[in-house]
Design an enzyme around this catalytic site. Structure first.
Site, PDB file in Angstrom:
ATOM      1  N   LYS A 248       1.722   1.990  -5.170  1.00 16.04           N
ATOM      2  CA  LYS A 248       2.258   1.418  -6.418  1.00 16.04           C
ATOM      3  C   LYS A 248       1.314   1.688  -7.591  1.00 16.04           C
ATOM      4  O   LYS A 248       1.736   2.034  -8.681  1.00 16.04           O
ATOM      5  CB  LYS A 248       2.464  -0.107  -6.250  1.00 16.04           C
ATOM      6  CG  LYS A 248       3.483  -0.469  -5.177  1.00 16.04           C
ATOM      7  CD  LYS A 248       3.590  -1.969  -4.979  1.00 16.04           C
ATOM      8  CE  LYS A 248       2.399  -2.615  -4.335  1.00 16.04           C
ATOM      9  NZ  LYS A 248       2.140  -2.229  -2.936  1.00 16.04           N
TER      10      LYS A 248
ATOM     11  N   ASP B   1       0.812  -1.227   0.000  1.00 12.59           N
ATOM     12  CA  ASP B   1       0.000   0.000   0.000  1.00 12.59           C
ATOM     13  C   ASP B   1       0.842   1.273   0.000  1.00 12.59           C
ATOM     14  O   ASP B   1       0.454   2.295   0.566  1.00 12.59           O
ATOM     15  CB  ASP B   1      -0.964   0.015   1.216  1.00 12.59           C
ATOM     16  CG  ASP B   1      -1.841  -1.216   1.247  1.00 12.59           C
ATOM     17  OD1 ASP B   1      -2.196  -1.716   0.167  1.00 12.59           O
ATOM     18  OD2 ASP B   1      -2.156  -1.691   2.358  1.00 12.59           O
TER      19      ASP B   1
ATOM     20  N   HIS C  83      -4.870  -1.879  -5.643  1.00 10.81           N
ATOM     21  CA  HIS C  83      -4.078  -0.780  -6.195  1.00 10.81           C
ATOM     22  C   HIS C  83      -5.007   0.346  -6.626  1.00 10.81           C
ATOM     23  O   HIS C  83      -5.895   0.142  -7.453  1.00 10.81           O
ATOM     24  CB  HIS C  83      -3.232  -1.279  -7.378  1.00 10.81           C
ATOM     25  CG  HIS C  83      -2.197  -2.293  -6.963  1.00 10.81           C
ATOM     26  ND1 HIS C  83      -1.379  -2.955  -7.835  1.00 10.81           N
ATOM     27  CD2 HIS C  83      -1.859  -2.751  -5.728  1.00 10.81           C
ATOM     28  CE1 HIS C  83      -0.586  -3.774  -7.160  1.00 10.81           C
ATOM     29  NE2 HIS C  83      -0.862  -3.668  -5.883  1.00 10.81           N
TER      30      HIS C  83
HETATM   31  P1  GDP Z   1      -0.771   0.167  -3.548  1.00  9.22           P
HETATM   32  O1  GDP Z   1      -1.373  -1.096  -3.021  1.00  9.22           O
HETATM   33  O2  GDP Z   1       0.702   0.243  -3.310  1.00  9.22           O
HETATM   34  O3  GDP Z   1      -1.135   0.451  -4.984  1.00  9.22           O
HETATM   35  O4  GDP Z   1      -1.418   1.343  -2.681  1.00  9.22           O
HETATM   36  P2  GDP Z   1      -2.969   1.509  -2.261  1.00  9.22           P
HETATM   37  O5  GDP Z   1      -3.719   1.976  -3.445  1.00  9.22           O
HETATM   38  O6  GDP Z   1      -3.457   0.309  -1.553  1.00  9.22           O
HETATM   39  O7  GDP Z   1      -2.861   2.618  -1.146  1.00  9.22           O
HETATM   40  C1  GDP Z   1      -2.299   3.861  -1.407  1.00  9.22           C
HETATM   41  C2  GDP Z   1      -3.349   4.938  -1.070  1.00  9.22           C
HETATM   42  O8  GDP Z   1      -2.725   6.201  -1.047  1.00  9.22           O
HETATM   43  C3  GDP Z   1      -4.447   5.062  -2.111  1.00  9.22           C
HETATM   44  O9  GDP Z   1      -5.619   5.506  -1.495  1.00  9.22           O
HETATM   45  C4  GDP Z   1      -3.903   6.121  -3.066  1.00  9.22           C
HETATM   46  O10 GDP Z   1      -4.935   6.814  -3.765  1.00  9.22           O
HETATM   47  C5  GDP Z   1      -3.215   7.033  -2.091  1.00  9.22           C
HETATM   48  N1  GDP Z   1      -2.028   7.734  -2.605  1.00  9.22           N
HETATM   49  C6  GDP Z   1      -1.057   7.303  -3.455  1.00  9.22           C
HETATM   50  N2  GDP Z   1      -0.082   8.219  -3.564  1.00  9.22           N
HETATM   51  C7  GDP Z   1      -0.446   9.263  -2.770  1.00  9.22           C
HETATM   52  C8  GDP Z   1       0.172  10.503  -2.422  1.00  9.22           C
HETATM   53  O11 GDP Z   1       1.259  10.849  -2.875  1.00  9.22           O
HETATM   54  N3  GDP Z   1      -0.503  11.307  -1.526  1.00  9.22           N
HETATM   55  C9  GDP Z   1      -1.708  10.950  -0.982  1.00  9.22           C
HETATM   56  N4  GDP Z   1      -2.295  11.775  -0.108  1.00  9.22           N
HETATM   57  N5  GDP Z   1      -2.306   9.779  -1.284  1.00  9.22           N
HETATM   58  C10 GDP Z   1      -1.678   8.959  -2.163  1.00  9.22           C
HETATM   59  P1  IMO Z   2      -0.908  -4.310  -2.156  1.00  3.65           P
HETATM   60  O1  IMO Z   2      -0.504  -4.882  -3.485  1.00  3.65           O
HETATM   61  C1  IMO Z   2      -0.910  -4.625   2.193  1.00  3.65           C
HETATM   62  C2  IMO Z   2      -0.956  -8.665   3.879  1.00  3.65           C
HETATM   63  C3  IMO Z   2      -2.187  -9.081   4.657  1.00  3.65           C
HETATM   64  C4  IMO Z   2      -1.575 -10.025   5.664  1.00  3.65           C
HETATM   65  C5  IMO Z   2      -0.483 -10.720   4.843  1.00  3.65           C
HETATM   66  C6  IMO Z   2      -0.898 -12.067   4.272  1.00  3.65           C
HETATM   67  O2  IMO Z   2      -2.192  -3.578  -2.184  1.00  3.65           O
HETATM   68  O3  IMO Z   2       0.225  -3.522  -1.562  1.00  3.65           O
HETATM   69  P2  IMO Z   2      -2.520 -12.789   2.281  1.00  3.65           P
HETATM   70  O4  IMO Z   2      -3.980 -12.541   2.065  1.00  3.65           O
HETATM   71  O5  IMO Z   2      -1.642 -12.284   1.206  1.00  3.65           O
HETATM   72  O6  IMO Z   2      -2.226 -14.226   2.613  1.00  3.65           O
HETATM   73  O7  IMO Z   2      -2.165 -11.961   3.621  1.00  3.65           O
HETATM   74  O8  IMO Z   2      -0.165  -9.839   3.783  1.00  3.65           O
HETATM   75  N1  IMO Z   2      -1.197  -8.177   2.497  1.00  3.65           N
HETATM   76  C7  IMO Z   2      -1.142  -6.893   2.133  1.00  3.65           C
HETATM   77  N2  IMO Z   2      -0.951  -5.781   2.867  1.00  3.65           N
HETATM   78  N3  IMO Z   2      -1.032  -4.534   0.845  1.00  3.65           N
HETATM   79  C8  IMO Z   2      -1.207  -5.645   0.100  1.00  3.65           C
HETATM   80  O9  IMO Z   2      -1.191  -5.603  -1.246  1.00  3.65           O
HETATM   81  C9  IMO Z   2      -1.308  -6.889   0.732  1.00  3.65           C
HETATM   82  N4  IMO Z   2      -1.504  -8.159   0.310  1.00  3.65           N
HETATM   83  C10 IMO Z   2      -1.421  -8.935   1.395  1.00  3.65           C
HETATM   84  O10 IMO Z   2      -2.815  -7.978   5.259  1.00  3.65           O
HETATM   85  O11 IMO Z   2      -0.934  -9.297   6.685  1.00  3.65           O
HETATM   86 MG    MG Z   3      -2.911  -1.707  -1.744  1.00  7.47          MG
END
Ligand code: GDP
Ligand code: IMO
Ligand code: MG
Length: 427
Positions: free
Chosen positions: A19, A16, A44
């Site tokens: 990416k 999170d 994502h």
């Molecule tokens: P990922 O799993 O790595 O793709 O990340 P996620 O989408 O799960 O979580 C990142 C969160 O932060 C999402 O709600 C994005 O919209 C938000 N986000 C990404 N980059 C930025 C940033 O530079 N600033 C802020 N405030 N939010 C961001």
């Molecule tokens: P993205 O791609 C954050 C965490 C789960 C748990 C552990 C194992 O959005 O960054 P699983 O269901 O994979 O067997 O869970 O990994 N986890 C993540 N945490 N971002 C993710 O993906 C995750 N995918 C799995 O919360 O701790």
């Molecule tokens: Mg994520």
């Protein structure tokens, strides 16, 4: 051996990091976006002109017309979620068809018993806080050589036969060990066979496709992150795939020469969903402040994310494991209101200073972080578009992180929207 013009985007912390946003941004100058591991445990988020899209299965390049998206053999796929996502995208005007999406014939398929087993185990004492999407159980089957791959799934007779071979053991585990209800073939087979028929046109040889398009600009999309990598993370509080750079070759069937630039996604602080050690976790009050400002709630499960300070010990580990050539620093704007910002540069454990990451849970759970403290900038930076637009305290924070990790920061995120980005070095 020619070097391929590729960029890998990989998570360096606990997932999170943002990416999805950076992959969407870089997709503009990519012909192909390929995922190499994980499944719909990923969430994502892409925000374009205020419109939010959350992707679990489909690669984050899908919003760009003309970008070919691929799901390699290292990916695990839930057919129900896959088509739900395609339907949602189609309804919002994004074309998804075999013309812009290919699924490897060797992806392993997530089936109802994988999800049931994941949930059953998470009810027990050994709970690790998984996403309950069946990820662990499907990868277990893969490694144990009893999984069902896409090539078998899309052949109705073979799929039926493989289920007959597999289900008795699964149901014995579910009923006898976990006291759960059995998963009956007749309850899901017809629906899944329909989905399989729909999947057939998407299926192809991803490795061959990539090899014959190595003159193109390829973007590799990591899911999860280095600290959740099955081999290099905080085992057993990890996911069940190789989420770091090594997974690219095995998860897509490409040679190491396909890896060129490696961009590590680093959140300006740190979050973790689920259980497991987190040395720099903030106290409840500070954690809540950052969680609210950063919207730190899981994109997949909606769970509140645990928040902590940036951890250089872990980031140096991620630099080594992935061979980072660049960093994308996300969510700098979330720190806007803080008086002071902490940076963890080492740990102490039983009086000893530890500067290199160790996967020893004893240390990770009981060490004390050593912090440096920097002043905050106390200003809204969400409108900054160049490095010089940033207040000097924010510039100093970015520069210090860069020096401590020893990798140039090429991208800085100052908001969730695609536009809210500072590019200091074109990739
Ligand atoms: P990922 O799993 O790595 O793709 O990340 P996620 O989408 O799960 O979580 C990142 C969160 O932060 C999402 O709600 C994005 O919209 C938000 N986000 C990404 N980059 C930025 C940033 O530079 N600033 C802020 N405030 N939010 C961001
Ligand atoms: P993205 O791609 C954050 C965490 C789960 C748990 C552990 C194992 O959005 O960054 P699983 O269901 O994979 O067997 O869970 O990994 N986890 C993540 N945490 N971002 C993710 O993906 C995750 N995918 C799995 O919360 O701790
Ligand atoms: Mg994520």
């Amino acid at each position: 051996m020619p070097v391929v013009n590729s960029i890998l985007v990989v998570g360096t912390q606990f997932g999170d990091e943002g990416k999805g946003k950076v992959i969407d941004l870089l997709s503009e100058r990519s012909d192909i976006v390929a995922r190499f591991q994980g499944g719909n445990n990923a969430g994502h988020t892409l925000v374009v002109k205020g419109k939010k899209t959350i992707l679990h299965h489909i690669p984050s390049g899908i919003l760009h017309k003309g970008t070919m998206c691929m799901m390699g053999n290292g990916v695990v796929i839930d057919p129900v979620v896959f088509f739900k996502e395609i339907d949602t995208l189609t309804q919002s005007g994004v074309e998804v068809s075999p013309k812009n999406l290919m699924v490897s014939e060797n992806c392993h398929v997530i089936l109802p018993y994988h999800i049931a087993l994941d949930k059953a185990r998470e009810r027990g004492a050994g709970k690790i806080g998984t996403t309950c999407r069946g990820i662990g159980p499907v990868y277990e089957d893969k490694i144990a050589r009893r999984g069902i791959r896409v090539q078998e799934f899309v052949d109705k007779a073979r799929f039926a036969k493989r289920l007959d071979e597999t289900l008795p053991e699964k149901n014995k585990t579910l009923t006898v060990i976990y006291g759960e209800k059995p998963i009956l073939k007749e309850d899901f087979f017809a629906h899944y066979a329909q989905l399989a028929e729909r999947m057939q046109p998407f299926v192809g040889n991803v490795s061959l496709y990539l090899d014959s398009h190595k003159d193109k600009r390829i973007l590799f999309e990591g899911a999860q992150a280095t600290m959740l990598d099955i081999d290099h993370g905080t085992y057993p509080f990890v996911t069940s795939s190789n989420a770091s750079a090594g997974g690219v070759c095995t998860g897509l069937g490409v040679s190491p020469f396909f890896l060129n630039k490696v961009v590590g996604l680093v959140k300006a602080y740190q979050t973790r969903v689920g259980g497991g050690p987190f040395p720099t976790e903030m106290d409840e009050q500070m954690g809540e402040k950052v969680r609210q400002k950063g919207g730190e709630f899981g994109a997949t499960t909606g769970r509140p994310r645990r928040c902590g300070w940036i951890d250089i010990v872990m980031l140096k580990h991620a630099k080594r494991i992935n061979g980072l050539t660049h960093i994308a620093l996300s969510k700098l704007d979330v720190l806007d209101e803080l008086d002071e910002i902490k940076i963890c540069t080492a740990y102490t454990f039983h009086g000893k200073r530890i500067a290199e990451f160790t996967s020893d849970l004893q240390v990770l759970e009981h060490c004390t972080p050593v912090y440096e403290t920097m002043p905050g900038w106390k200003r809204d930076i969400s409108g900054a578009r160049t490095f010089s637009d940033l207040p000097k305290q924010a510039q100093a924070y970015v520069k210090h992180i860069e020096t401590l990790i020893g990798v140039p920061i090429a991208i800085i995120g100052v908001g969730p929207d695609r536009e809210q980005t500072i590019v200091t070095e074109e990739l």
